[in-house]
Design a protein around this motif. Sequence first.
Motif, short mmCIF file in Angstrom:
data_model
loop_
_atom_site.label_atom_id
_atom_site.label_comp_id
_atom_site.label_asym_id
_atom_site.label_seq_id
_atom_site.Cartn_x
_atom_site.Cartn_y
_atom_site.Cartn_z
N TYR A 169 43.22 31.84 48.33
CA TYR A 169 41.99 31.24 47.82
C TYR A 169 41.64 29.96 48.58
O TYR A 169 42.51 29.14 48.86
N ARG A 170 40.36 29.79 48.89
CA ARG A 170 39.85 28.57 49.49
C ARG A 170 38.55 28.21 48.77
O ARG A 170 37.69 29.07 48.57
N ASP A 171 38.42 26.94 48.40
CA ASP A 171 37.17 26.47 47.80
C ASP A 171 36.02 26.80 48.75
O ASP A 171 36.14 26.64 49.96
N GLY A 172 34.93 27.27 48.19
CA GLY A 172 33.76 27.59 48.98
C GLY A 172 33.81 28.97 49.62
O GLY A 172 32.93 29.32 50.40
N LEU A 175 34.30 34.30 46.82
CA LEU A 175 34.36 34.40 45.35
C LEU A 175 34.69 33.05 44.75
O LEU A 175 35.61 32.36 45.21
N ASP A 176 33.97 32.68 43.69
CA ASP A 176 34.31 31.43 43.02
C ASP A 176 35.43 31.68 42.01
O ASP A 176 35.81 32.82 41.75
N ARG A 177 35.93 30.63 41.44
CA ARG A 177 37.07 30.73 40.53
C ARG A 177 36.78 31.61 39.32
O ARG A 177 37.63 32.35 38.86
N GLN A 182 37.87 36.70 36.55
CA GLN A 182 37.36 37.93 35.94
C GLN A 182 37.99 39.17 36.58
O GLN A 182 38.39 40.11 35.90
N ILE A 183 38.06 39.17 37.89
CA ILE A 183 38.65 40.31 38.61
C ILE A 183 40.14 40.43 38.28
O ILE A 183 40.64 41.53 38.02
N TYR A 184 40.84 39.32 38.28
CA TYR A 184 42.27 39.34 37.96
C TYR A 184 42.50 39.79 36.52
O TYR A 184 43.49 40.47 36.24
N TRP A 185 41.61 39.41 35.63
CA TRP A 185 41.74 39.88 34.25
C TRP A 185 41.63 41.41 34.21
O TRP A 185 42.39 42.09 33.54
N GLY A 186 40.70 41.97 34.96
CA GLY A 186 40.59 43.42 35.03
C GLY A 186 41.85 44.07 35.59
O GLY A 186 42.32 45.10 35.09
N LEU A 187 42.44 43.46 36.61
CA LEU A 187 43.69 43.98 37.18
C LEU A 187 44.83 43.90 36.17
O LEU A 187 45.62 44.85 36.04
N ALA A 188 44.91 42.79 35.47
CA ALA A 188 45.98 42.63 34.47
C ALA A 188 45.81 43.62 33.33
O ALA A 188 46.79 44.22 32.86
N ARG A 189 44.57 43.80 32.88
CA ARG A 189 44.30 44.76 31.81
C ARG A 189 44.73 46.16 32.22
O ARG A 189 45.35 46.90 31.47
#
Length: 194
Positions: A169-172, A175-177, A182-189
């Motif tokens: 991850y890099r600021d700017g 994808l924003d945080r 949201q994507i990681y939540w989908g992966l974890a689910r």
Amino acid sequence: MARTTGSRADVTGPLIRDKARRLFARQGYAAVSMRQIAAAVGVQAGALYAYTPDKQALLADLLESHMHDLLGAWSDDPDADPLARLERFVRFHIGFSLDHGDAVFLSYMELRNLTPDNFARIAALRGRYEAALEQILRDGITARVMRIEDPKLTTLALIAMLTGVTNWYRDGGRLDRTRIAQIYWGLARGAVGA
């Protein structure tokens, strides 16, 4: 004279920790000398020993402080829905990790450089954090909202996946945080069969 003129103990101590954390994260613990840390802080090498007995103690202190900060920042509501708790954990872990990238990196990459006693102390703290996620997963199994074959292994896999965000991850970036969480939540689910 041990200190640079005008330096103060209440400033120098935290500065030593900050510079050491950054150097250890960028160059690796084994490659960094106390002289390099002193130079980054702007003090003579001997002055560091007023704040830490040695480099090993400094590393252990950095890792222990990080774990206390992490454990202190996390809270769970055991009465809430397990999926909501898991989502909260995912979002918390990503946010905390991105806010403390160097500390997170050290916590995973420099454990091997701890003495056995220091390793045991840090591992116990890590175990407490892992246990918090494992309890959420076990509660999800009990509530029949998660299908997990091995909660301990799933715990370790989820934490590794979530922590991995600090590697790229890099600021700017693209994808924003918020979107990343949201994507990681989908992966974890998906990982827990929900």
